[in-house]
Design a protein around this motif. Structure first.
Motif, mmCIF file in Angstrom:
data_model
loop_
_atom_site.group_PDB
_atom_site.id
_atom_site.type_symbol
_atom_site.label_atom_id
_atom_site.label_comp_id
_atom_site.label_asym_id
_atom_site.label_seq_id
_atom_site.Cartn_x
_atom_site.Cartn_y
_atom_site.Cartn_z
ATOM 1 N N GLY A 24 0.786 -1.237 0.000
ATOM 2 C CA GLY A 24 0.000 0.000 0.000
ATOM 3 C C GLY A 24 0.812 1.278 0.000
ATOM 4 O O GLY A 24 0.540 2.193 -0.771
ATOM 5 N N TRP A 25 1.813 1.341 0.847
ATOM 6 C CA TRP A 25 2.606 2.573 0.935
ATOM 7 C C TRP A 25 3.383 2.850 -0.354
ATOM 8 O O TRP A 25 3.298 3.954 -0.883
ATOM 9 N N PRO A 26 4.138 1.897 -0.898
ATOM 10 C CA PRO A 26 4.835 2.177 -2.161
ATOM 11 C C PRO A 26 3.873 2.468 -3.314
ATOM 12 O O PRO A 26 4.165 3.285 -4.175
ATOM 13 N N ALA A 27 2.723 1.805 -3.333
ATOM 14 C CA ALA A 27 1.753 2.043 -4.405
ATOM 15 C C ALA A 27 1.138 3.428 -4.277
ATOM 16 O O ALA A 27 0.810 4.058 -5.282
ATOM 17 N N GLY A 28 0.980 3.911 -3.055
ATOM 18 C CA GLY A 28 0.375 5.217 -2.838
ATOM 19 C C GLY A 28 1.289 6.377 -3.181
ATOM 20 O O GLY A 28 0.823 7.440 -3.573
ATOM 21 N N ILE A 29 2.593 6.191 -3.038
ATOM 22 C CA ILE A 29 3.509 7.307 -3.285
ATOM 23 C C ILE A 29 4.364 7.108 -4.531
ATOM 24 O O ILE A 29 5.271 7.885 -4.792
ATOM 25 N N TYR A 30 4.077 6.065 -5.314
ATOM 26 C CA TYR A 30 4.879 5.812 -6.512
ATOM 27 C C TYR A 30 4.677 6.941 -7.516
ATOM 28 O O TYR A 30 3.575 7.405 -7.678
ATOM 29 N N PRO A 31 5.663 7.472 -8.161
ATOM 30 C CA PRO A 31 7.050 7.074 -8.323
ATOM 31 C C PRO A 31 8.016 7.714 -7.338
ATOM 32 O O PRO A 31 9.217 7.520 -7.467
ATOM 33 N N ASP A 32 7.489 8.469 -6.358
ATOM 34 C CA ASP A 32 8.385 9.097 -5.388
ATOM 35 C C ASP A 32 9.020 8.080 -4.447
ATOM 36 O O ASP A 32 10.108 8.294 -3.939
ATOM 37 N N GLY A 33 8.326 6.977 -4.202
ATOM 38 C CA GLY A 33 8.865 5.924 -3.352
ATOM 39 C C GLY A 33 9.440 4.803 -4.191
ATOM 40 O O GLY A 33 9.278 4.754 -5.404
ATOM 41 N N ILE A 37 12.218 -5.388 -2.123
ATOM 42 C CA ILE A 37 12.118 -6.836 -2.265
ATOM 43 C C ILE A 37 10.885 -7.373 -1.544
ATOM 44 O O ILE A 37 10.287 -8.356 -1.984
ATOM 45 N N VAL A 38 10.472 -6.726 -0.460
ATOM 46 C CA VAL A 38 9.282 -7.175 0.269
ATOM 47 C C VAL A 38 8.048 -7.053 -0.611
ATOM 48 O O VAL A 38 7.210 -7.967 -0.667
ATOM 49 N N GLN A 39 7.920 -5.938 -1.326
ATOM 50 C CA GLN A 39 6.778 -5.748 -2.205
ATOM 51 C C GLN A 39 6.808 -6.718 -3.388
ATOM 52 O O GLN A 39 5.774 -7.231 -3.803
ATOM 53 N N ILE A 40 7.986 -6.977 -3.910
ATOM 54 C CA ILE A 40 8.104 -7.926 -5.028
ATOM 55 C C ILE A 40 7.698 -9.324 -4.571
ATOM 56 O O ILE A 40 6.917 -10.006 -5.243
ATOM 57 N N LEU A 41 8.206 -9.751 -3.413
ATOM 58 C CA LEU A 41 7.864 -11.077 -2.901
ATOM 59 C C LEU A 41 6.383 -11.185 -2.539
ATOM 60 O O LEU A 41 5.763 -12.239 -2.731
ATOM 61 N N THR A 42 5.818 -10.100 -2.032
ATOM 62 C CA THR A 42 4.396 -10.100 -1.714
ATOM 63 C C THR A 42 3.560 -10.280 -2.971
ATOM 64 O O THR A 42 2.610 -11.066 -2.990
ATOM 65 N N ASN A 118 5.551 -3.839 -10.491
ATOM 66 C CA ASN A 118 5.929 -2.584 -11.139
ATOM 67 C C ASN A 118 7.412 -2.270 -10.959
ATOM 68 O O ASN A 118 7.942 -1.378 -11.615
ATOM 69 N N ALA A 119 8.091 -3.015 -10.119
ATOM 70 C CA ALA A 119 9.544 -2.845 -10.006
ATOM 71 C C ALA A 119 10.232 -3.234 -11.311
ATOM 72 O O ALA A 119 11.294 -2.717 -11.640
ATOM 73 N N PHE A 120 9.611 -4.133 -12.068
ATOM 74 C CA PHE A 120 10.192 -4.592 -13.323
ATOM 75 C C PHE A 120 9.777 -3.732 -14.514
ATOM 76 O O PHE A 120 10.488 -3.674 -15.506
ATOM 77 N N THR A 121 8.625 -3.081 -14.419
ATOM 78 C CA THR A 121 8.142 -2.274 -15.545
ATOM 79 C C THR A 121 8.386 -0.778 -15.347
ATOM 80 O O THR A 121 8.642 -0.076 -16.314
ATOM 81 N N ALA A 122 8.271 -0.290 -14.119
ATOM 82 C CA ALA A 122 8.482 1.123 -13.780
ATOM 83 C C ALA A 122 7.649 2.050 -14.653
ATOM 84 O O ALA A 122 8.140 3.016 -15.229
ATOM 85 N N ILE A 123 6.350 1.780 -14.736
ATOM 86 C CA ILE A 123 5.442 2.618 -15.516
ATOM 87 C C ILE A 123 4.457 3.302 -14.571
ATOM 88 O O ILE A 123 4.291 2.868 -13.431
ATOM 89 N N GLU A 127 -1.139 2.926 -16.455
ATOM 90 C CA GLU A 127 -0.741 1.877 -17.398
ATOM 91 C C GLU A 127 -0.499 0.549 -16.687
ATOM 92 O O GLU A 127 -0.791 -0.524 -17.226
ATOM 93 N N PHE A 128 0.012 0.622 -15.462
ATOM 94 C CA PHE A 128 0.210 -0.609 -14.697
ATOM 95 C C PHE A 128 -1.135 -1.259 -14.373
ATOM 96 O O PHE A 128 -1.258 -2.484 -14.409
ATOM 97 N N SER A 129 -2.142 -0.453 -14.082
ATOM 98 C CA SER A 129 -3.487 -0.981 -13.830
ATOM 99 C C SER A 129 -4.028 -1.682 -15.066
ATOM 100 O O SER A 129 -4.700 -2.719 -14.960
ATOM 101 N N PHE A 130 -3.749 -1.136 -16.225
ATOM 102 C CA PHE A 130 -4.152 -1.756 -17.482
ATOM 103 C C PHE A 130 -3.523 -3.139 -17.628
ATOM 104 O O PHE A 130 -4.203 -4.119 -17.956
ATOM 105 N N LEU A 131 -2.221 -3.244 -17.358
ATOM 106 C CA LEU A 131 -1.525 -4.530 -17.465
ATOM 107 C C LEU A 131 -2.042 -5.546 -16.449
ATOM 108 O O LEU A 131 -2.247 -6.723 -16.780
#
Length: 157
Positions: A24-33, A37-42, A118-123, A127-131
């Motif tokens: 939630g936190w990284p998704a809420g402040i992306y791309p500033d945050g 690895i925790v988010q990727i594994l989750t 989104n760590a792998f796409t960085a969009i 657009e990430f919601s679309f994918l």
């Protein structure tokens, strides 16, 4: 993975809440945050749970529940994408401001659990919601194929 209805629903809701809490936190402040690895594994764990559900579930009501979650995930991803697509052009419209309010619960419920990808796409999140919406529909298609196979096997005596 539990096969009982109540135990599966408890596991589903628990994993969904944990995925939302950790992403939630990284998704809420992306791309500033940054996405760690925790988010990727989750996100990998949530995806593995959904794919494992396709392989293990045999209860018709649980299959319908999962299919509806995936179907609404597709719709939610498309709604978030469309709203972010038009928000720069229709920002001062009152009706659009009201409509854009529906994107936040959809984003949290369906996109945030998978936000580690989104760590792998960085969009941007639109657009990430679309994918992710299309990923949900692909999983739902796999679930429907699996369900048809289960249904055919039950007809053979």
């Amino acid at each position: 993975m539990p096969k009982g209805t109540k135990s599966y629903l408890v596991l589903f809701c628990t994993l969904l809440i944990v995925s939302i809490a950790l992403n939630g936190w990284p998704a809420g402040i992306y791309p500033d945050g940054s996405i760690g690895i925790v988010q990727i594994l989750t996100s990998i764990g949530w995806f593995a749970f959904l794919m494992g559900s396709i392989l293990i579930l045999e209860n018709t009501s649980l299959i319908r529940f999962l299919f509806n979650y995936l179907r609404f995930g597709f719709i939610g991803g498309m709604v978030v994408y469309l709203i972010t697509l038009f928000e720069n052009h229709l920002w001062d419209q009152t009706w659009f401001d009201i409509m854009s309010g529906i994107q936040y619960p959809l984003y949290v419920l369906f996109i945030v659990p998978m936000f580690g990808w989104n760590a792998f796409t960085a969009i941007p999140y639109g657009e990430f919601s679309f994918l992710i919406g299309f990923l949900y529909i692909l999983i739902a298609f796999g679930l429907s194929l699996r369900y048809k196979k289960i249904k055919i096997e039950r007809l053979r005596y």
